[in-house]
Design an enzyme around this catalytic site. Structure first.
Site, PDB file in Angstrom:
ATOM      1  N   ALA A   4       0.834  -1.325   0.169  1.00 44.57           N
ATOM      2  CA  ALA A   4      -0.114   0.063  -0.031  1.00 44.57           C
ATOM      3  C   ALA A   4       0.792   1.350  -0.108  1.00 44.57           C
ATOM      4  O   ALA A   4       1.115   1.850  -1.061  1.00 44.57           O
ATOM      5  CB  ALA A   4      -1.095  -0.067   1.112  1.00 44.57           C
ATOM      6  N   ARG A   5       1.433   1.661   1.197  1.00 43.77           N
ATOM      7  CA  ARG A   5       2.431   2.963   1.340  1.00 43.77           C
ATOM      8  C   ARG A   5       3.257   2.461   2.439  1.00 43.77           C
ATOM      9  O   ARG A   5       3.099   1.924   3.275  1.00 43.77           O
ATOM     10  CB  ARG A   5       1.106   4.124   1.876  1.00 43.77           C
ATOM     11  CG  ARG A   5       0.237   4.398   0.806  1.00 43.77           C
ATOM     12  CD  ARG A   5       0.984   5.342  -0.353  1.00 43.77           C
ATOM     13  NE  ARG A   5       0.196   5.919  -1.342  1.00 43.77           N
ATOM     14  CZ  ARG A   5      -0.379   5.102  -2.393  1.00 43.77           C
ATOM     15  NH1 ARG A   5       0.161   3.905  -2.720  1.00 43.77           N
ATOM     16  NH2 ARG A   5      -1.204   5.947  -3.156  1.00 43.77           N
ATOM     17  N   ASP A  29       6.474  -3.863  -0.872  1.00 45.33           N
ATOM     18  CA  ASP A  29       6.491  -3.396  -2.299  1.00 45.33           C
ATOM     19  C   ASP A  29       6.724  -1.779  -1.950  1.00 45.33           C
ATOM     20  O   ASP A  29       7.317  -1.245  -3.193  1.00 45.33           O
ATOM     21  CB  ASP A  29       5.286  -3.407  -3.097  1.00 45.33           C
ATOM     22  CG  ASP A  29       5.468  -2.968  -4.425  1.00 45.33           C
ATOM     23  OD1 ASP A  29       6.271  -3.391  -5.391  1.00 45.33           O
ATOM     24  OD2 ASP A  29       4.671  -2.282  -4.839  1.00 45.33           O
ATOM     25  N   GLU A  34      12.103   6.165  -0.440  1.00 50.11           N
ATOM     26  CA  GLU A  34      12.151   5.355  -1.738  1.00 50.11           C
ATOM     27  C   GLU A  34      13.227   6.261  -2.751  1.00 50.11           C
ATOM     28  O   GLU A  34      12.654   7.399  -2.726  1.00 50.11           O
ATOM     29  CB  GLU A  34      10.712   5.076  -2.445  1.00 50.11           C
ATOM     30  CG  GLU A  34      10.044   4.054  -1.697  1.00 50.11           C
ATOM     31  CD  GLU A  34       8.553   3.812  -2.382  1.00 50.11           C
ATOM     32  OE1 GLU A  34       8.243   4.245  -3.413  1.00 50.11           O
ATOM     33  OE2 GLU A  34       7.875   2.624  -1.721  1.00 50.11           O
ATOM     34  N   HIS A  52       8.172  -1.225  -5.709  1.00 47.37           N
ATOM     35  CA  HIS A  52       7.190  -0.196  -5.703  1.00 47.37           C
ATOM     36  C   HIS A  52       6.531  -0.744  -7.249  1.00 47.37           C
ATOM     37  O   HIS A  52       6.154   0.335  -8.245  1.00 47.37           O
ATOM     38  CB  HIS A  52       7.444   1.022  -5.648  1.00 47.37           C
ATOM     39  CG  HIS A  52       6.175   1.655  -4.961  1.00 47.37           C
ATOM     40  ND1 HIS A  52       6.263   3.055  -4.396  1.00 47.37           N
ATOM     41  CD2 HIS A  52       4.826   1.783  -5.572  1.00 47.37           C
ATOM     42  CE1 HIS A  52       5.085   3.275  -4.229  1.00 47.37           C
ATOM     43  NE2 HIS A  52       4.165   2.642  -4.793  1.00 47.37           N
ATOM     44  N   LEU A  53       6.242  -1.807  -7.685  1.00 47.37           N
ATOM     45  CA  LEU A  53       5.734  -2.272  -8.651  1.00 47.37           C
ATOM     46  C   LEU A  53       4.127  -2.448  -8.815  1.00 47.37           C
ATOM     47  O   LEU A  53       3.447  -2.933  -9.692  1.00 47.37           O
ATOM     48  CB  LEU A  53       6.164  -3.517  -9.551  1.00 47.37           C
ATOM     49  CG  LEU A  53       7.793  -3.510  -9.887  1.00 47.37           C
ATOM     50  CD1 LEU A  53       8.314  -4.715  -9.863  1.00 47.37           C
ATOM     51  CD2 LEU A  53       8.062  -2.642 -11.107  1.00 47.37           C
ATOM     52  N   GLY A  54       3.430  -2.512  -7.645  1.00 40.29           N
ATOM     53  CA  GLY A  54       2.078  -2.577  -7.366  1.00 40.29           C
ATOM     54  C   GLY A  54       1.028  -2.383  -8.634  1.00 40.29           C
ATOM     55  O   GLY A  54       0.536  -3.572  -8.913  1.00 40.29           O
ATOM     56  N   ALA A  55       1.233  -1.409  -9.128  1.00 43.26           N
ATOM     57  CA  ALA A  55       0.197  -1.010 -10.342  1.00 43.26           C
ATOM     58  C   ALA A  55       0.709  -1.199 -11.694  1.00 43.26           C
ATOM     59  O   ALA A  55       0.131  -1.016 -12.656  1.00 43.26           O
ATOM     60  CB  ALA A  55      -0.564   0.235  -9.998  1.00 43.26           C
TER      61      ALA A  55
END
Length: 275
Positions: A4-5, A29, A34, A52-55
């Site tokens: 999420a965050r 993630d 970052e 940070h590939l979530g989306a």
């Protein structure tokens, strides 16, 4: 698992939990910073990390597109929305009868931004009728946007305006306020402008009064492409115009004079210049 965050999980506590055996493993993630500078989590044998590939997958991008399209349909059909950042501004703007007061608030904010050098310390917005919390927040947003945009802030929009403005605004309901004076703005601080009042008549917006000096003819505020600047004057109105027209590069298209609150023409009063 945190996708999420960053910051939702305390990373130092997570490392302690992994090392003590209280936590059997983690998948991350997102991170507090970052890109991460502390590599303890990234290199820990019980942690799986992704950058940070979530989306950023085909499936996620397709789902986002479908959700956005559905939200546009829901908005058009009047259904409730989820995840709206500036919800109060949007819902209040499109509620019947609210648009005029929002535009008036923005125009008054623009006038103060264009005419005042010093920054206000506090602003009160006075209404002659009860105003809901949602509508008041929307009025605050429109006022903040008008003020900051006129000051040349190129970052401002209706989502971040209230955050960027950073000046406390107070709501006042004064049922003794004149019926036509829908919105009166009162300013605390070093600004010479202490009070502005605006009128809504039908579909038209007007500037009515500055510091209790009433305009002989109301100043029209309908045309958003017209800049309105207010200035204090003493003595002859024509002398003031002659002395200041060249300073404004002959851009003045109309002028409006007021009557002094004392009734003495030699006392300070105000004028409005349309550019």
């Amino acid at each position: 698992i945190n996708v999420a965050r960053g910051g939702i999980i305390d990373e130092k506590s997570l490392i302690h939990g992994l090392n003590s055996g209280q936590c059997g493993g983690a998948a991350l993630d997102v991170f507090e910073q970052e890109p991460p500078t502390d590599l303890k989590l990234l290199q820990h044998p019980l942690v799986i990390c992704t950058p940070h590939l979530g989306a950023s997958t085909r499936e996620a991008q397709k789902r986002v597109a479908i959700e956005l399209a559905q939200q546009i349909i829901d908005f058009k059909q009047g259904h409730s929305l989820f995840g709206v950042v500036n919800g109060s501004a949007v819902t209040s703007q499109f509620a019947q009868g609210n648009r005029a007061i929002l535009l008036l608030s923005k125009r008054l904010g623009q006038i103060i931004g264009a005419s005042s050098i010093s920054t206000p310390t506090q602003i009160s917005l006075s209404f002659n009728h009860t105003v809901s919390d949602h509508l008041f927040e929307a009025v605050e947003i429109y006022f903040s946007y008008g003020y900051l945009h006129e000051k040349g802030n190129k970052r401002v929009n209706f989502v971040n305006a209230l955050h960027l403005f950073e000046i406390k605004m107070k709501r006042i309901v004064d049922k003794n306020q004149e019926l036509n004076n829908v919105l009166v703005v009162r300013i605390s601080g070093d600004s010479k402008i202490k009070e502005l009042s605006g009128i809504i008549s039908g579909d038209h917006l007007w500037l009515d009064c500055i510091n209790q000096c009433r305009f002989i003819a109301h100043v029209p505020l309908d045309d958003e492409n017209t800049h309105v600047v207010v200035r204090p004057i003493k003595g002859s109105f024509m002398d003031y115009l002659r002395d200041n027209t060249s300073q404004l590069n002959n851009r003045i298209s109309a002028v409006f004079d007021t009557t002094p609150s004392t009734g003495n023409i030699q006392d300070e009063r105000w004028c409005a210049l349309l550019l």
